[in-house]
Design a protein around this motif. Sequence first.
Motif, PDB file in Angstrom:
ATOM      1  N   LEU A 199       0.830  -1.204   0.000  1.00 56.07           N
ATOM      2  CA  LEU A 199       0.000   0.000   0.000  1.00 56.07           C
ATOM      3  C   LEU A 199       0.866   1.257   0.000  1.00 56.07           C
ATOM      4  O   LEU A 199       0.534   2.254  -0.675  1.00 56.07           O
ATOM      5  N   LEU A 200       1.985   1.240   0.725  1.00 51.56           N
ATOM      6  CA  LEU A 200       2.900   2.373   0.726  1.00 51.56           C
ATOM      7  C   LEU A 200       3.469   2.619  -0.669  1.00 51.56           C
ATOM      8  O   LEU A 200       3.567   3.764  -1.124  1.00 51.56           O
ATOM      9  N   ALA A 201       3.856   1.534  -1.337  1.00 52.40           N
ATOM     10  CA  ALA A 201       4.395   1.667  -2.689  1.00 52.40           C
ATOM     11  C   ALA A 201       3.351   2.243  -3.646  1.00 52.40           C
ATOM     12  O   ALA A 201       3.653   3.134  -4.459  1.00 52.40           O
ATOM     13  N   MET A 202       2.122   1.751  -3.567  1.00 53.27           N
ATOM     14  CA  MET A 202       1.042   2.262  -4.416  1.00 53.27           C
ATOM     15  C   MET A 202       0.783   3.743  -4.136  1.00 53.27           C
ATOM     16  O   MET A 202       0.601   4.553  -5.064  1.00 53.27           O
ATOM     17  N   ARG A 260      12.800   2.617  -2.906  1.00 56.25           N
ATOM     18  CA  ARG A 260      11.600   2.941  -2.134  1.00 56.25           C
ATOM     19  C   ARG A 260      11.879   3.183  -0.653  1.00 56.25           C
ATOM     20  O   ARG A 260      11.122   3.891   0.015  1.00 56.25           O
ATOM     21  N   LYS A 261      12.951   2.613  -0.126  1.00 55.63           N
ATOM     22  CA  LYS A 261      13.235   2.761   1.298  1.00 55.63           C
ATOM     23  C   LYS A 261      13.385   4.223   1.680  1.00 55.63           C
ATOM     24  O   LYS A 261      12.874   4.661   2.717  1.00 55.63           O
ATOM     25  N   GLY A 262      14.064   5.005   0.834  1.00 55.19           N
ATOM     26  CA  GLY A 262      14.245   6.419   1.122  1.00 55.19           C
ATOM     27  C   GLY A 262      12.927   7.178   1.159  1.00 55.19           C
ATOM     28  O   GLY A 262      12.735   8.078   1.977  1.00 55.19           O
ATOM     29  N   MET A 263      12.004   6.805   0.268  1.00 59.93           N
ATOM     30  CA  MET A 263      10.700   7.463   0.239  1.00 59.93           C
ATOM     31  C   MET A 263       9.816   6.978   1.381  1.00 59.93           C
ATOM     32  O   MET A 263       9.052   7.751   1.957  1.00 59.93           O
ATOM     33  N   PHE A 264       9.933   5.698   1.730  1.00 59.30           N
ATOM     34  CA  PHE A 264       9.142   5.154   2.833  1.00 59.30           C
ATOM     35  C   PHE A 264       9.511   5.820   4.156  1.00 59.30           C
ATOM     36  O   PHE A 264       8.678   5.923   5.064  1.00 59.30           O
ATOM     37  N   ALA A 265      10.772   6.257   4.278  1.00 58.96           N
ATOM     38  CA  ALA A 265      11.233   6.868   5.525  1.00 58.96           C
ATOM     39  C   ALA A 265      10.429   8.119   5.852  1.00 58.96           C
ATOM     40  O   ALA A 265      10.291   8.497   7.025  1.00 58.96           O
ATOM     41  N   GLU A 266       9.880   8.770   4.828  1.00 54.08           N
ATOM     42  CA  GLU A 266       9.102   9.982   5.042  1.00 54.08           C
ATOM     43  C   GLU A 266       7.697   9.683   5.561  1.00 54.08           C
ATOM     44  O   GLU A 266       7.012  10.580   6.046  1.00 54.08           O
ATOM     45  N   ARG A 326      12.821  -2.153   5.550  1.00 54.42           N
ATOM     46  CA  ARG A 326      12.504  -1.586   4.234  1.00 54.42           C
ATOM     47  C   ARG A 326      11.511  -0.433   4.348  1.00 54.42           C
ATOM     48  O   ARG A 326      11.607   0.547   3.600  1.00 54.42           O
ATOM     49  N   MET A 327      10.554  -0.547   5.265  1.00 53.25           N
ATOM     50  CA  MET A 327       9.561   0.512   5.434  1.00 53.25           C
ATOM     51  C   MET A 327      10.012   1.577   6.431  1.00 53.25           C
ATOM     52  O   MET A 327       9.303   2.564   6.649  1.00 53.25           O
ATOM     53  N   VAL A 328      11.181   1.352   7.043  1.00 49.76           N
ATOM     54  CA  VAL A 328      11.670   2.244   8.110  1.00 49.76           C
ATOM     55  C   VAL A 328      10.553   2.394   9.152  1.00 49.76           C
ATOM     56  O   VAL A 328      10.187   3.501   9.555  1.00 49.76           O
ATOM     57  N   ALA A 329       9.997   1.262   9.553  1.00 49.00           N
ATOM     58  CA  ALA A 329       8.832   1.228  10.440  1.00 49.00           C
ATOM     59  C   ALA A 329       9.243   0.972  11.886  1.00 49.00           C
ATOM     60  O   ALA A 329      10.288   0.372  12.158  1.00 49.00           O
ATOM     61  N   VAL A 330       8.403   1.408  12.800  1.00 47.72           N
ATOM     62  CA  VAL A 330       8.601   1.201  14.229  1.00 47.72           C
ATOM     63  C   VAL A 330       7.633   0.115  14.691  1.00 47.72           C
ATOM     64  O   VAL A 330       6.450   0.149  14.354  1.00 47.72           O
ATOM     65  N   LEU A 331       8.138  -0.861  15.454  1.00 44.43           N
ATOM     66  CA  LEU A 331       7.284  -1.915  15.986  1.00 44.43           C
ATOM     67  C   LEU A 331       6.826  -1.534  17.376  1.00 44.43           C
ATOM     68  O   LEU A 331       7.624  -1.158  18.235  1.00 44.43           O
ATOM     69  N   ARG A 332       5.506  -1.634  17.617  1.00 45.97           N
ATOM     70  CA  ARG A 332       4.928  -1.332  18.921  1.00 45.97           C
ATOM     71  C   ARG A 332       4.147  -2.535  19.429  1.00 45.97           C
ATOM     72  O   ARG A 332       3.742  -3.400  18.658  1.00 45.97           O
TER      73      ARG A 332
END
Length: 204
Positions: A55-58, A73-79, A122-128
Amino acid sequence: GGGRVEFTRRKLNCGEVAAWYPPVWRSFKQKQVVTSSLTAEARALSFALGRAEWLLAMMHECLFPNSFDLVKRKGMFAESGAIAVTDAKSLYDSIIAPGAPSGMEDSRCAFEVLVIRQSLRRMVAVLRWAPGDRQLAYCLTKNDSRPADLIRALLKVGKDQISDESFVLDQLSRERVRRQELGKARAAGALHATSSRGHEPGRA
């Protein structure tokens, strides 16, 4: 298993109340037999992360059609500031722990943990982590009215909040101690009442 993907704001990760909207949610039956609930939880999280990454890529391709590059995409996902939430504390601890998950008896679960870590990077995501009764995907797999009422209420107000893990664990510990003390007090009261009735006049 079950999972959901939602749009929200960065401040949700800071413990603040934030607007949210869930465009994707799904419950499904595991396609393969698993030997532990931990493996099932890992596969459910892996599924949700896969949907979120797609969904992020789309979304980025729609917003930036001339500059989006799937390879970069990793650089763009970081935003975007993605957040992943699980109610499986053991899975959460295994993912955030440093090093390879060598202590797991189930090698398939260890593999899923590595896949999840890669997806988070890859998504530069935080796990909670959130308790089961506060995890919004809980109602997708449980036949219980309470989690369904929770998500209906949040859909109505359009807002959500994630509290700090240490605060939540402290509150759960306090509640557990309170219930234990209440149980002891009730048991002592019942014993006292029984003892008092046993000494009433006229009784054998």
